[in-house]
Write a protein that holds these residues in place. Structure first.
Motif, PDB file in Angstrom:
ATOM      1  N   PRO A  41       0.799  -1.221   0.000  1.00  0.00           N
ATOM      2  CA  PRO A  41       0.000   0.000   0.000  1.00  0.00           C
ATOM      3  C   PRO A  41       0.826   1.263   0.000  1.00  0.00           C
ATOM      4  O   PRO A  41       0.492   2.219  -0.687  1.00  0.00           O
ATOM      5  N   ILE A  42       1.940   1.267   0.784  1.00  0.00           N
ATOM      6  CA  ILE A  42       2.735   2.500   0.821  1.00  0.00           C
ATOM      7  C   ILE A  42       3.486   2.708  -0.478  1.00  0.00           C
ATOM      8  O   ILE A  42       3.649   3.841  -0.953  1.00  0.00           O
ATOM      9  N   HIS A  43       3.978   1.612  -1.055  1.00  0.00           N
ATOM     10  CA  HIS A  43       4.600   1.755  -2.387  1.00  0.00           C
ATOM     11  C   HIS A  43       3.589   2.299  -3.393  1.00  0.00           C
ATOM     12  O   HIS A  43       3.923   3.139  -4.248  1.00  0.00           O
ATOM     13  N   ASN A  44       2.387   1.813  -3.284  1.00  0.00           N
ATOM     14  CA  ASN A  44       1.329   2.262  -4.193  1.00  0.00           C
ATOM     15  C   ASN A  44       1.070   3.749  -3.992  1.00  0.00           C
ATOM     16  O   ASN A  44       0.881   4.499  -4.963  1.00  0.00           O
ATOM     17  N   ALA A  45       1.073   4.193  -2.721  1.00  0.00           N
ATOM     18  CA  ALA A  45       0.825   5.607  -2.436  1.00  0.00           C
ATOM     19  C   ALA A  45       1.947   6.475  -2.981  1.00  0.00           C
ATOM     20  O   ALA A  45       1.721   7.554  -3.549  1.00  0.00           O
ATOM     21  N   ILE A  46       3.188   6.023  -2.783  1.00  0.00           N
ATOM     22  CA  ILE A  46       4.339   6.797  -3.298  1.00  0.00           C
ATOM     23  C   ILE A  46       4.246   6.939  -4.816  1.00  0.00           C
ATOM     24  O   ILE A  46       4.445   8.033  -5.387  1.00  0.00           O
ATOM     25  N   ASN A  47       3.960   5.836  -5.484  1.00  0.00           N
ATOM     26  CA  ASN A  47       3.867   5.877  -6.958  1.00  0.00           C
ATOM     27  C   ASN A  47       2.758   6.828  -7.410  1.00  0.00           C
ATOM     28  O   ASN A  47       2.904   7.564  -8.392  1.00  0.00           O
ATOM     29  N   SER A  48       1.619   6.783  -6.732  1.00  0.00           N
ATOM     30  CA  SER A  48       0.492   7.646  -7.113  1.00  0.00           C
ATOM     31  C   SER A  48       0.858   9.115  -6.984  1.00  0.00           C
ATOM     32  O   SER A  48       0.564   9.934  -7.868  1.00  0.00           O
ATOM     33  N   VAL A  49       1.509   9.482  -5.850  1.00  0.00           N
ATOM     34  CA  VAL A  49       1.877  10.884  -5.654  1.00  0.00           C
ATOM     35  C   VAL A  49       2.923  11.310  -6.688  1.00  0.00           C
ATOM     36  O   VAL A  49       2.838  12.412  -7.261  1.00  0.00           O
ATOM     37  N   ASN A  50       3.907  10.443  -6.932  1.00  0.00           N
ATOM     38  CA  ASN A  50       4.957  10.788  -7.920  1.00  0.00           C
ATOM     39  C   ASN A  50       4.375  10.963  -9.319  1.00  0.00           C
ATOM     40  O   ASN A  50       4.773  11.870 -10.066  1.00  0.00           O
ATOM     41  N   GLU A  51       3.463  10.074  -9.703  1.00  0.00           N
ATOM     42  CA  GLU A  51       2.836  10.194 -11.037  1.00  0.00           C
ATOM     43  C   GLU A  51       2.080  11.510 -11.150  1.00  0.00           C
ATOM     44  O   GLU A  51       2.131  12.192 -12.177  1.00  0.00           O
ATOM     45  N   LYS A  52       1.368  11.869 -10.036  1.00  0.00           N
ATOM     46  CA  LYS A  52       0.614  13.120 -10.087  1.00  0.00           C
ATOM     47  C   LYS A  52       1.565  14.312 -10.143  1.00  0.00           C
ATOM     48  O   LYS A  52       1.292  15.291 -10.853  1.00  0.00           O
ATOM     49  N   ASN A  53       2.687  14.223  -9.442  1.00  0.00           N
ATOM     50  CA  ASN A  53       3.673  15.295  -9.490  1.00  0.00           C
ATOM     51  C   ASN A  53       4.213  15.482 -10.918  1.00  0.00           C
ATOM     52  O   ASN A  53       4.395  16.618 -11.384  1.00  0.00           O
ATOM     53  N   ASP A  54       4.512  14.360 -11.600  1.00  0.00           N
ATOM     54  CA  ASP A  54       5.016  14.443 -12.983  1.00  0.00           C
ATOM     55  C   ASP A  54       3.994  15.129 -13.888  1.00  0.00           C
ATOM     56  O   ASP A  54       4.348  15.970 -14.725  1.00  0.00           O
ATOM     57  N   ASP A  55       2.754  14.777 -13.718  1.00  0.00           N
ATOM     58  CA  ASP A  55       1.697  15.374 -14.563  1.00  0.00           C
ATOM     59  C   ASP A  55       1.597  16.872 -14.319  1.00  0.00           C
ATOM     60  O   ASP A  55       1.446  17.676 -15.261  1.00  0.00           O
ATOM     61  N   LEU A  56       1.685  17.284 -13.021  1.00  0.00           N
ATOM     62  CA  LEU A  56       1.563  18.710 -12.715  1.00  0.00           C
ATOM     63  C   LEU A  56       2.759  19.491 -13.230  1.00  0.00           C
ATOM     64  O   LEU A  56       2.608  20.625 -13.720  1.00  0.00           O
TER      65      LEU A  56
END
Length: 1816
Positions: free
Chosen positions: A1689-1704
């Motif tokens: 779950p935490i790996h999943n959370a890190i990936n989600s935040v990083n992907e959103k950061n890249d998009d922004l």
């Protein structure tokens, strides 16, 4: 033994005779002329004059000609005289009726085409009726037979047209013309004339709007006047030409009642006229039909007057009323094919009656203020016919006769058409049987062969009784079948008649009306044009005088108001004894053919200067015009019916003045006081006073100060208005001297002279005898004769040439000038004069041709203009002279010497080069001297004529002007047609000269080339005619004389080809310049416009329609020349024999090494005719004739090929010969197996069998002659012989297989392998499969070739691999055909193509590999997969080299069309195509790599212009990369599970996974729909199947959407890119070269669900690695490796935040340089992240991962939590930068939204920053 006696008789064949013994008996056709050489008791031994064959025929089959033909020309004109039954037309009708009976049954009972059945039935019954009438004619005469023959021929041809059977031209005797009876050249000309005639008829109908016909006929049909009319009316129609402002036709008028119809009900529908012979020059846009309407009745319509005179019959006047116009030109253009057109003419009137005469002009000019009459108008119908009036009558009469004949036969039922013919057939068959029986029995003892024949006959007779009972049983069975068929036929016939009965009854009324209209048509009145036609024919006779009444000027006298003037016009006799002695019924006005006694003008009310503008016609016998005059009376009309109209004046106009008709033009006549008493006493006193004109004498005429204006227009071929002509014809009464009379003649209009040319010539010759005593007078008279004859030489009056020729023939003939009791003095003088004519003209020509000076120029040219007639005068005058004065015959030699002397002087004239005008004189001499040969032959011997001919030609220098050369050749043709080389001795002189002339002139111009071809035609035609004659010795000499002719013909053919190529090159150059200019202009207009793919562009001028049409016209023009020449040489080949062919070969050239060119030319011609037929369309009949002659040519020239075997072997010649034979066998027209039985029977009958089989034998023999050299033909003949196996003829198949096997053995013996023939075989099979002929081929080939291999031990072992290779290739290619070219089968076709390409690449068949790779590219292009299409082309680019090696094979594969070119050119072309495809697929980076490779080549070859364009293109690509937004394809994973994929192509799918490349932005649902359409029975889902499902017989498909990934990401790393790389470029590389894909699926490890979903949300990520990187030239690739990774779950959370950061971050980068673009996407992206965090997102992360309990679970969690916090912190920084950027770029209207987002962001920071403090 039989006793044969020699005889010398002539006869014709009465019947057709089929020879049973081909060796001794001779086949006959009816009418064959025969030369009987021997006879026995029952047989003749004869020679068929037409075929030159000798054999025996039965005596009773021959009709003896008692009077043998007097000469060879008459010999070919023998006719069958004995019986009508043997008439060829009767026999032809018999044959066609039997044949059409079967067709009639087929149309009725099989096609069920009852309409066509009825039409054909009537036509056949008509034919039977004509045939029966001819057979019943007991006392036939030649004229009656000819009429009846024409009736039968017309019926046969009409039936053929109904059946769509070609109608062939016929000879003069009615027999169908063919190449045997008239020769191929004459047949071709006859056929061309027939086609031209048919086209001419069609064009006449179609050309009514374009003015291409000579004359037109306008039929006008009045229907009714739909108007409110005050009284009865007179309607008047005429044609008016507004350009000339004159009436051009006679008027057509009639009366109608107030109802708008004629009073006579019988005339309803019959008020018609034909405006006859309207020339094209009058069919202008300003041609109008004018309709005038005149009120008939009292002078004034007044109620008081009507009541006053109601009980009294009032006088009737013609009063002006209304007028209307119809412009014809517009409607003529629309309705130009003889269709009836209905029109309504609107009628108008003017406020003043005085303008009535010009009311139609006012309507045309569009003048305002005209009042329309109440009502629609005058309703008419009209139709315009093209052609002559007589043709129109003939057409209508033919329609009437055909319709009446149909009505007569309407109730007849055709039971059996053969019934009328059976008796004749039975009689003929019985006579043949009895004759055969009698002949065989009587000849038993003649010789041993005849004994054997009689023995066979005897045996047959003995067996006859045994078979009799058996035959009776068979006959009974046949009769029963016939009865059954007859019963069914009768039943069907009754059904058909019942079905058609109602239809016939409904049409009966219409047919009756139609018949009545046809009957009445010939009675329709004619309204002629008031002028002569443009061309006056000698047969044209007319005698009309038109008088137009224009106006009048009258005094008011003592009246209070102006007069109401009415004029009456009469024709009165000059010697009238009574006051009312008028010529009756000679005036015509507006009633077509009807005539009246006098004419009355219409009346204006109170008008002293009326204008009428009406025209009347006066028609009388010629002599009456001289005896009559025009008499006019002027009346004042009163409205008081109790008073008479007052006759206040009269006028007159004599028709003849000064011995001639009154002159053309306007005439103003004075009026005279009317004195009734004087007129009664002296009815014609005014004429006498007018002629006397004695001023002192008291005149009885009192002239009034009034006048009448008329116009005179004479249209007469019998009367003349020229006093000069009258003065000459009546020279004895003329007081003028001779010089003035003759001088006046030269000022006479030529049209007047030709009308009286006979009379004028007679007069001039009489003047010679009476007035020509002195030299000056004779010279003047002869000059006048030359002047008159010169008029006929003018092209305008060439139609009068026959008149002059007939005059010379009759006037100078002995019969017309013989002396008898009734011979007048004038005729005696004329004869004396004619006898002396030759003396003057002989001297004149001598002196004229001896003194060629500038001063003599005019006289010389005038003389040469009529030199043909001068010679005629000389020759016929001399012949008449020696007849009238026999003693003059002693001067014969002197006369002949003088003629020769003149001819020598003419030769001297032709050889001159000075003075400058001599060319004109020479041309005139040639053009006017060409028809004199026949006349010269009456006084000169043949050898003298021949030598003169030769000298004349040689005297004309070769380098003369073009026009002179044309005239010379035309002159030669004319003399040849007149029989110049009929004499065998003359040919040896003439032919070498002709060949020399042809050799020079055909190169000068196309006109001269055409004339040279005409000379060749005449020579060959003459050879054909001579070879048909009994005396073949001279005929064979003729062949020797023309042995050099074939070489000339081949030279002419080569020159025609050269001219065509030259013209095409010129046209191509012109159009290429034009094309290049337009291309540059298009590029300059929009340089940024993307270039279309090369294959979809018009890349060259050859692709344009304009260029193709122009080239087609160029070829068509030369095709006609070629067709005429080919017809000639084919006729020559059909005429000669084997010995002649050998002679032509030897005479072709004196050098033996050059002679093979003759054979090469022959077979090149045959090949060209086979491959490029010139007899197409209308000339299709000649195609089969051509094949017959070619077949004969093969046999003749086959022997010559033996000269080129062994050491003399010429490969090129043999290759051409074999190819020609092969092409002949493959001719579609000769594939009898594919034809219907009817067509097959026709060809077999016409050709005498299957022409191919004879060529098969020749080919077989030729192959044996080649021997060991057959190895040379393997590469280029394998396909030809294999193609034989596609035909449906066993003999041809067997030949192809045998030769193919022979080549196999030859190669194995020579090279110990099959390499060459294997390659050729594979290529051939490839073509067969593409054309879907493989099944037919394989069924025969493999079945028959393998047994041959097994029989040969040497080939057995080596052949197995060969057969296997062929099988394998065929299987690969045939798989492709299983899948149609549809989008849903794209993958399947691609898969098959890839397998096939792999096989071809491995076997190094690069040509076929290239072809199928292009097919794959085309498949992708059509489905919109442009990148894949380009990648497929790169596979071809890889195998091509940059060299100049020629690629022989052309590419013509769908969109791709490559010519034969070098490898470099082909590679360049394909690279450019690939660049276009990459460009279209937005794969611009790939285009740059291709451009770089091409750039290097351009630089290497210094092609800087191309390089310049390429660099521009490269710049465009870079520009698109940085400026264009691109979207990339989505990818999908498909897993195929279960045993339900049974198809061979899908077997590899079983339990496998594939990665598919979808379209741009393609949704999963759309992609799933495509798969479902392909596998409709499959179960499609997203869950993994269980193990049991994988083994079931089902189709289960699992589909998932994929995300692109990379090998680095698979390892948990991030793929690094150059930091400077723009995002757009980075995206391209992220989506190209892809091999790693992923898809993720969330799951939970615990069964219980927690309150925080982030806390227990695990993610299973599956990485798929494809075998090949995407994109590639196929849109799918198998999965070669599968890796599954589980994320906590935490790996999943890190990936989600990083992907959103890249998009922004990408969004900030995109909007940093704000250019006014839409900011909504930016706003929504940042606002969404802020809202999610505020509404619980941050709290959930804190609750799940930032609490102490989570950290205690695992020591690694601490680092992971720290990483998550860092990501959240970075997100805060990105959000802050984004909100700041948003405040700068946010528009004013979104300012509230931004302020709210700032508040939310501040709140977010308040929530998340406390949990991130430990990072500080």
């Amino acid at each position: 033994m039989s006793c044969w006696e020699k005889t010398n008789k002539f006869g014709v064949a009465l019947y057709s005779f089929k020879n049973k013994d081909a060796k001794t008996e001779l086949p006959l056709k009816i009418g064959d002329p025969l030369h009987i050489k021997e006879e026995s008791k029952d047989w003749f031994r004869v020679k068929n004059i037409l075929t030159q064959r000798i054999g025996i025929v039965p005596k009773n089959y021959v009709d003896i000609i008692n009077d043998p033909p007097p000469n060879k020309e008459e010999y070919l004109k023998l006719k069958i005289l004995p019986s009508i039954k043997t008439n060829p037309i009767i026999i032809e009708s018999q044959n066609v009726l039997i044949e059409w009976k079967k067709l009639l049954d087929h149309i009725c009972y099989q096609e069920k085409n009852f309409k066509k059945f009825s039409e054909l039935k009537y036509s056949i019954l008509t034919l039977m009726g004509y045939r029966e009438n001819m057979l019943k004619n007991k006392e036939p005469n030649e004229e009656t037979i000819k009429i009846q023959e024409n009736q039968i021929i017309d019926s046969i041809d009409r039936c053929k047209r109904l059946l769509n059977i070609p109608v062939f031209p016929r000879r003069e005797n009615g027999e169908i013309a063919d190449e045997n009876n008239i020769g191929l050249i004459n047949l071709y000309q006859l056929h061309s004339d027939q086609i031209a005639q048919n086209k001419g008829i069609t064009q006449k109908i179609e050309a009514q709007s374009t003015g291409q016909t000579d004359n037109n006929q306008l039929v006008l049909d009045f229907q009714m006047a739909i108007l409110q009319l005050p009284s009865e009316m007179e309607l008047q129609f005429f044609l008016f030409d507004n350009d000339k402002s004159e009436q051009v036709s006679e008027s057509y008028s009639f009366r109608i009642e107030r109802s708008g119809m004629h009073a006579d009900i019988n005339l309803h529908g019959k008020l018609k006229t034909i405006f006859k012979d309207i020339p094209n020059s009058d069919l202008t846009p300003n041609l109008y039909l004018v309709c005038r309407m005149m009120r008939l009745g009292v002078l004034l319509i007044d109620e008081k007057l009507q009541k006053k005179y109601s009980k009294k019959k009032c006088r009737e006047y013609r009063r002006p009323f209304g007028c209307g116009i119809l412009q014809l030109s517009e409607t003529i253009l629309k309705y130009s094919k003889g269709n009836m057109k209905e029109e309504t003419i609107n009628m108008f009137l003017h406020s003043s009656d005085f303008n009535f005469f010009k009311l139609h002009k006012m309507l045309i000019s569009g003048e305002q203020g005209l009042k329309p009459l109440p009502g629609p108008g005058v309703k008419i119908s009209w139709v315009l016919y093209a052609g002559e009036y007589e043709d129109l009558l003939s057409i209508k009469e033919l329609e009437l006769n055909n319709k009446l004949k149909e009505m007569e036969n309407a109730e007849m039922i055709p039971t059996d058409i053969e019934s009328n013919i059976e008796t004749e057939n039975e009689q003929k068959i019985e006579s043949e049987k009895s004759f055969d029986q009698k002949t065989e029995n009587e000849n038993q003892n003649e010789n041993q062969s005849e004994k054997s024949k009689s023995f066979d006959q005897k045996t047959e007779n003995e067996n006859q009784s045994e078979n009799q009972s058996e035959n009776q049983n068979v006959n009974e069975q046949e009769k029963e079948k016939e009865k059954e068929s007859e019963t069914s036929i009768q039943t069907n016939s009754i059904q058909i008649e019942t079905q058609n009965k109602k239809e016939l009854e409904s049409k009966n009324k219409e047919e009756q009306e139609y018949i009545e209209s046809l009957k009445y048509f010939k009675h329709i009145g004619i309204s002629q044009e008031m002028k002569f036609p443009e061309v006056i024919l000698p047969s044209y006779i007319r005698n009309d005088l038109y008088i137009t009444v224009h106006s009048g000027e009258f005094l008011q006298d003592r009246k209070r108001s102006a007069k109401n003037v009415e004029m009456r016009i009469y024709v009165r006799k000059n010697n009238a004894e009574k006051f009312d002695d008028f010529v009756e019924n000679c005036i015509s006005f507006g009633n077509a053919n009807e005539t009246i006694n006098f004419y009355k003008t219409y009346v204006y009310y109170h008008k002293n200067n009326p204008f009428w503008e009406e025209t009347i016609r006066i028609t009388m016998p010629t002599h009456l015009f001289e005896e009559t005059h025009l008499y006019i009376e002027a009346y004042h009309c009163t409205t008081n019916e109790n008073h008479d109209n007052k006759l206040f004046g009269f006028a007159f106009l004599p028709f003849f003045q000064n011995g001639a008709m009154i002159k053309q033009g306007k005439v103003t006549l004075p009026t005279y006081k009317y004195v009734l008493k004087t007129l009664k006493e002296e009815p014609t006193f005014y004429l006498e006073e007018n002629e006397s004109k004695q001023p002192k004498q008291k005149s009885k005429l009192t002239q009034r100060k009034e006048q009448i204006e008329l116009s005179i227009n004479l249209c007469s071929t019998k009367l003349t208005q020229v006093t000069n002509v009258v003065g000459l014809l009546k020279w004895k009464e003329n007081s003028d001297d001779l010089s003035k009379i003759l001088k006046d003649l030269t000022f006479t209009p030529p049209s007047e002279i030709v009308k009286f040319i006979r009379e004028i010539l007679d007069t001039l010759f009489q003047l010679l005898e009476e007035k020509g005593k002195d030299e000056q007078s004779r010279k003047m008279i002869y000059e006048s004769i030359d002047f008159v004859i010169g008029i006929v030489a003018d092209k305008r009056f060439k139609t009068f040439i026959p008149v002059v020729n007939d005059y010379i023939q009759t006037r100078f003939s002995r019969a017309s000038n013989s002396k008898d009791e009734n011979t007048s003095k004038e005729n005696e003088m004329l004869t004396k004069s004619l006898c002396k004519v030759y003396v003057f003209y002989m001297d004149k020509l001598k002196s004229m041709l001896s003194d060629i000076q500038e001063s003599n120029r005019k006289t010389l040219l005038n003389t040469l203009r009529v030199i043909e007639y001068i010679f005629k005068f000389i020759i016929y005058s001399w012949l008449l002279n020696i007849h009238e004065n026999p003693i003059e015959a002693n001067n014969q030699q002197k006369f002949i010497g003088d003629i020769k002397n003149i001819l020598v002087k003419l030769q001297d004239l032709m050889s001159r080069t000075q003075p400058v005008w001599i060319n004109a004189a020479q041309d005139m001499a040639l053009r006017n001297f060409k028809s004199i040969f026949f006349d010269l032959s009456k006084v000169l011997r043949q050898d003298d004529l021949t030598n003169s001919f030769k000298s004349m030609i040689l005297s004309i220098r070769m380098e003369s002007l073009k026009v002179l050369n044309h005239s010379k050749l035309d002159w030669i043709i004319s003399l040849l047609k007149q029989g110049l080389f009929d004499d065998p001795d003359s040919r040896s002189v003439i032919f070498p000269l002709l060949f020399e002339q042809i050799s020079f002139h055909y190169k000068q111009s196309e006109e001269e080339l055409k004339l040279c071809i005409d000379i060749v035609k005449i020579i060959i035609n003459k050879a054909f005619e001579d070879l048909r004659l009994p005396d073949s010795k001279n005929s064979r000499n003729f062949i020797k004389d023309i042995s050099r002719l074939p070489r000339k013909i081949f030279e002419l053919l080569a020159h025609i080809k050269y001219l065509e190529e030259q013209k095409i090159a010129k046209v191509k150059s012109k159009y290429e310049k034009k094309f290049q200019k337009s291309q540059k202009e298009d590029k300059q207009q929009d340089p940024k416009k993307p270039t279309q793919p090369k294959n979809t562009q018009i890349t060259s001028i050859e692709d344009t329609k304009e260029y193709k049409d122009k080239i087609a016209r160029v070829k068509s023009k030369r095709e006609e020349l070629k067709r005429g020449l080919v017809t000639s040489i084919l006729m020559l080949f059909s005429t000669i024999n084997q010995r002649d062919a050998q002679l032509f070969f030897e005479k072709y050239d004196s050098r033996p090494r050059v002679r093979p060119r003759f054979v090469d030319n022959v077979f090149s011609l045959f090949m060209d005719l086979i491959k490029n037929p010139i007899y197409l369309g209308d000339f299709e009949r000649f195609e089969i004739i051509q094949y017959k002659i070619i077949m004969k040519g093969f046999k003749m020239f086959h022997t010559l090929m033996k000269n080129f075997t062994g050491r003399s072997f010429i490969f090129k010649l043999w290759n051409l010969y074999l190819e020609t034979l092969i092409c002949f066998i493959n001719l579609p027209k000769l594939q009898l197996e594919k034809l219907s039985n009817f067509e097959k029977h026709k060809i077999l009958e016409f050709c005498g069998g299957d022409l191919r089989l004879g060529v098969v034998d020749l080919l077989d023999n030729s192959w044996k002659l080649i021997g060991k050299r057959e190895y040379d033909f393997i590469s280029n003949k394998t396909e030809d012989f294999l193609s034989f196996m596609l035909l449906d003829n066993e003999k041809i198949k067997e030949l192809g297989l045998n030769i193919y096997y022979s080549m196999l053995k030859c190669e194995i013996e020579k090279t110990q392998n099959f390499k060459q023939i294997e390659q050729s075989t594979v290529d051939t099979i490839y073509h067969f499969i593409r054309e879907e002929k493989d099944k037919k081929f394989t069924d025969y080939f493999f079945k028959n070739i393998e047994p041959k291999f097994k029989q040969d031990s040497k080939l057995k072992e080596k052949s197995s691999n060969f057969v296997e290779q062929v099988h394998q290739l065929m299987n690969q290619i045939t798989k492709l055909k299983d899948y149609p070219e549809q989008e849903k089968y794209e993958d399947e076709r691609t898969f098959v193509l890839l397998n096939l390409m792999d096989y071809l690449y491995r076997t190094k068949r690069y040509s076929m590999y290239s072809r199928y790779t292009h097919l794959l590219s085309q498949l992708h292009f059509k489905n919109g997969n442009f990148t894949e299409a380009a990648l497929a082309l790169t596979k071809v680019i890889e195998i091509l080299e940059w060299n100049e090696e020629t690629i022989e094979e052309k590419m013509d594969e769908g969109m791709f069309n490559y010519p034969r070119e070098s490898s470099s050119s082909r590679k360049e072309r394909i690279i450019l195509n690939a660049i276009d495809y990459f460009d279209k697929g937005k794969s611009w980076e790939n285009t740059i790599s291709l451009i770089d490779s091409l750039q290097e080549q351009y630089q290497k070859n210094y092609e800087y212009e191309k390089l310049s364009d390429l660099m521009k293109r490269k710049g465009e690509m870079y520009s698109k990369i940085v400026s264009t937004e691109r979207f990339f394809a989505n990818y999908f994973r498909i897993g195929y599970y279960g045993n339900g994929f049974n198809q061979e192509i899908y077997r590899e799918f079983k339990n496998k996974e594939f990665i598919y490349r979808g379209a741009e932005l393609e949704q999963l649902s759309v992609f799933m729909g495509k798969i479902k359409a392909k596998f409709p029975e499959a179960k499609i889902g997203s869950d993994d199947p269980n193990i049991a499902d994988k083994n079931k017989n089902i189709q289960y498909i699992q589909i998932s959407s994929l995300t692109t990934s990379s090998f680095e990401e698979k390892e948990g790393k991030k793929k690094e890119y150059d930091p400077k790389m723009p995002e757009k470029i980075k995206r391209f590389y992220q989506n190209n070269g892809l091999q790693v894909f992923m898809y993720s699926k969330p799951f939970r490890k615990t069964k219980e669900k927690s309150d925080n979903e982030f806390k227990d949300l695990w993610l299973r990520t599956t990485y798929l690695i494809s075998e090949d990187p995407f994109p590639l030239f196929i849109r799918r690739s198998p999965v070669k490796e599968k890796i599954i990774v589980e994320l906590s779950p935490i790996h999943n959370a890190i990936n989600s935040v990083n992907e959103k950061n890249d998009d922004l971050e990408k969004m900030i980068t995109k909007y940093e340089d704000y250019d006014g673009k839409n900011v909504s996407p930016f706003s929504m992206a940042f606002n969404g992240v802020i809202d999610a965090a505020v509404n619980g997102g941050v709290f959930r992360y804190q609750d799940a991962f930032f609490n102490p309990d989570f950290l205690k679970e695992d020591k690694q969690h601490e680092n992971l939590v720290k990483e998550l916090k860092l990501s959240l912190k970075k997100q805060q920084e990105i959000l802050e930068a984004g909100v700041s950027l948003h405040s700068r770029i946010c528009p004013d209207e979104m300012r509230p939204f931004h302020e709210n987002m700032e508040k939310q962001f501040a709140k977010m920071k308040g929530l998340i920053l406390p949990s991130l403090q430990d990072l500080n």
